[in-house]
Every structure is written in C-alpha cells, then in structure tokens.
Design an enzyme around this catalytic site. Structure first.
Site, PDB file in Angstrom:
ATOM      1  N   SER A   1     -48.729  62.069  73.787  1.00 49.18           N
ATOM      2  CA  SER A   1     -49.868  62.764  74.374  1.00 49.18           C
ATOM      3  C   SER A   1     -49.391  63.936  75.234  1.00 49.18           C
ATOM      4  O   SER A   1     -48.518  64.704  74.833  1.00 49.18           O
ATOM      5  CB  SER A   1     -50.703  61.747  75.161  1.00 49.18           C
ATOM      6  OG  SER A   1     -51.923  62.272  75.588  1.00 49.18           O
TER       7      SER A   1
ATOM      8  N   ASP B   1     -54.517  58.066  69.894  1.00 53.09           N
ATOM      9  CA  ASP B   1     -53.604  58.326  71.001  1.00 53.09           C
ATOM     10  C   ASP B   1     -52.412  57.379  70.922  1.00 53.09           C
ATOM     11  O   ASP B   1     -52.570  56.168  70.800  1.00 53.09           O
ATOM     12  CB  ASP B   1     -54.356  58.111  72.318  1.00 53.09           C
ATOM     13  CG  ASP B   1     -53.555  58.573  73.534  1.00 53.09           C
ATOM     14  OD1 ASP B   1     -52.424  58.074  73.722  1.00 53.09           O
ATOM     15  OD2 ASP B   1     -54.064  59.399  74.295  1.00 53.09           O
TER      16      ASP B   1
END
Length: 292
Positions: free
Chosen positions: A39, A196
């Site tokens: 991320s 994610d």
C-alpha cells in the site's frame, strides 16, 4: 548492516518511515538489496529508493490542505466521486514519480504485496470478509503477522516494481496494493481481483528472500505489547522491528489532515535519533562485556 527492508502500510502514517529513514540511513549505511512494501508503504519505499521521499511530505500536505472532506455525500447524485482518495492517490503517484521512475529501475529490488481472495468466495463477499479481517486486526487483535486471512484462503502475491513498463503501470500496482473499496474502486491486477495487501499481512515479510542476513522492518502503527524496537531470530535471519514511539496523529484514510502528516514525519525523525542513540549504547555495552 541490513540486507533487506520491509515497509508496512498505513496511509498518511507512512511519512513516519520517511523521517526515520532520513535520520538513520546514512548513519548505518542502509543500502538494502531487497525491499518489500504494501500500500502506501510501497509507494514511500520507492520514493526513498529514488531520493524523492521528502517531496511526498510536501506534496500530500499541500493536497490534503486543499481537500475539505473525506466524504462528499452530495456527489451521490452526480458524476464526481463520493470518496476523493483514489483520485488524490493516483495523481500523487504520477506527480511524484514522473521524473524519477527510471532511476527506480536501478535501485534495490522493490516487491509490492497484493492480496488475493479465495476462489470459493464470490467477489463481493470476499471484499466484505477481507475488510472485516483487516479492521479486526487493526483495532482488536494487534498482531504483527496475523494468520486469520491465510486460514480462510486469502494469499499475498508480490510483484516487482522494476517489471513495470512505466509510471502508469507502477501506479496501478500501488493502487492495487491499496485497494480498499469504497475508498477506492474495485481493481484487478494480472487478471484477478486485487485487495489491499494488508488484508493478509500489513507487514509484508512474505516477500523477503530466505537467505541468511539482517532485516529491518519499519512499522507505522503502535503495537502495545512490544517495545519501540526489538530483534527476533527467524530461521537464518535476524529481524529488527521499529515502531513509532507513539501513535501517529493521522488515520489511514484521512486525506484532510496535513498537520498529522507532517507530525508523523517529525516523529519519525525523533524516533530515528533515539534509535541511533540506543543502538550505540547497546554496542558499547557489548563491547565492554564481550561475554554477554
């Protein structure tokens, strides 16, 4: 000193990693050959490797100052996005990497984590379950390396930043590693739904090489059961974890808080200085007591 480095995710909190690196890197000759990230941690890692990390603090501080809300409910009936995060993030990656992406090609190998849902779950359900797993660990369990997602069939894939053909492709990789609907739209990468990377593990050690050496792991959130820095043996490796000395005053998806962004950066610098002092004191102790 450290052969490999891990950058945890954490949105705006990742500016702590920038501050820490700026203070520590030259002092300990920090030149890893492999870096893993997830991320925003992966985005920051790439900027650090290309010498552009401090630009990120200035850039996003300016953008956050101009963004008044994290949710624009009036856009429900229009064409503009309700959540501004994806657009801000995407533009930021392109702006920050447009003149330095080529130098990333010759930097340390950067491996970016993306989570994958189990094939047995419908996509909408997989997204919902993934969100529950992520936030349960973040707010309730506080485990460094949770196992829940893997037990349910989720997995973490790693993609080399150096394999991206250009900034746009690299941006898609970072956004896929950050894919958290509704803050971002649903995304696919390499023909599969992306989630994610932090759904499986927000501290992406799964992308490390296994050979003997030392690993530096830069966290972005406080884990109350652990000290500010500590070292563990993992097989043939020594893993040194560093966490912020207190919780950075900004949440992952708060894109309206430039002060929190800058404070997290300054905290990183303070914690870096303290880390160097502690490390020198520890070396001095063992030099004076070689039998310990």
């Amino acid at each position: 000193m450290f052969d490999q480095v891990v950058f945890a995710g954490g949105g705006g909190r990742c500016t702590w990693q920038i501050g820490f690196w700026e203070v520590v890197a030259n002092q300990i000759n920090l030149k890893p050959r492999v870096v893993t990230g997830v991320s925003a941690g992966a985005m920051i890692a790439g900027l650090i490797l290309t010498g552009k990390a401090s630009d990120a603090v200035d850039y996003f501080s300016s953008v956050f100052r101009g963004n008044r809300r994290n949710v624009y409910w009036r856009n429900l009936l229009g064409k503009k996005p309700v959540f501004p995060h994806y657009g801000i993030y995407q533009k930021g990656i392109i702006a920050l990497y447009s003149d330095c992406f080529d130098s990333l090609k010759s930097a340390a190998e950067l491996r970016v984590a993306v989570s994958r849902a189990p094939n047995c779950l419908p996509v909408s359900l997989a997204l919902a379950v993934g969100g529950v797993i992520y936030y349960s660990n973040k707010y309730l369990l506080h485990k460094l390396h949770p196992k829940m997602a893997r037990r349910l069939g989720y997995r973490q894939d790693f993609f080399r930043a150096q394999d991206c053909a250009g900034v746009s492709e690299f941006g898609k990789l970072i956004l896929s590693s950050s894919c958290t609907p509704p803050f971002t739209p649903r995304l696919s990468l390499a023909g599969r739904e992306a989630l994610d990377g932090g759904v499986v593990d927000n501290v992406p050690v799964g992308g490390l090489d296994a050979e003997e050496g030392r690993v530096l792991i830069l966290l972005t959130r406080r884990y109350p059961r652990f000290p500010d820095w500590f070292t563990r043996r993992n097989g043939k490796q020594l893993w040194t974890y560093i966490q912020p000395s207190r919780s950075p005053p900004i949440s992952v998806w708060d894109f309206t808080n430039p002060e929190g962004l800058v404070t997290a950066y300054e905290m990183g610098r303070q914690d870096g200085r303290q880390f160097l002092q502690n490390m020198l004191a520890e070396r001095g102790y063992y030099a004076a007591h070689p039998g310990k």
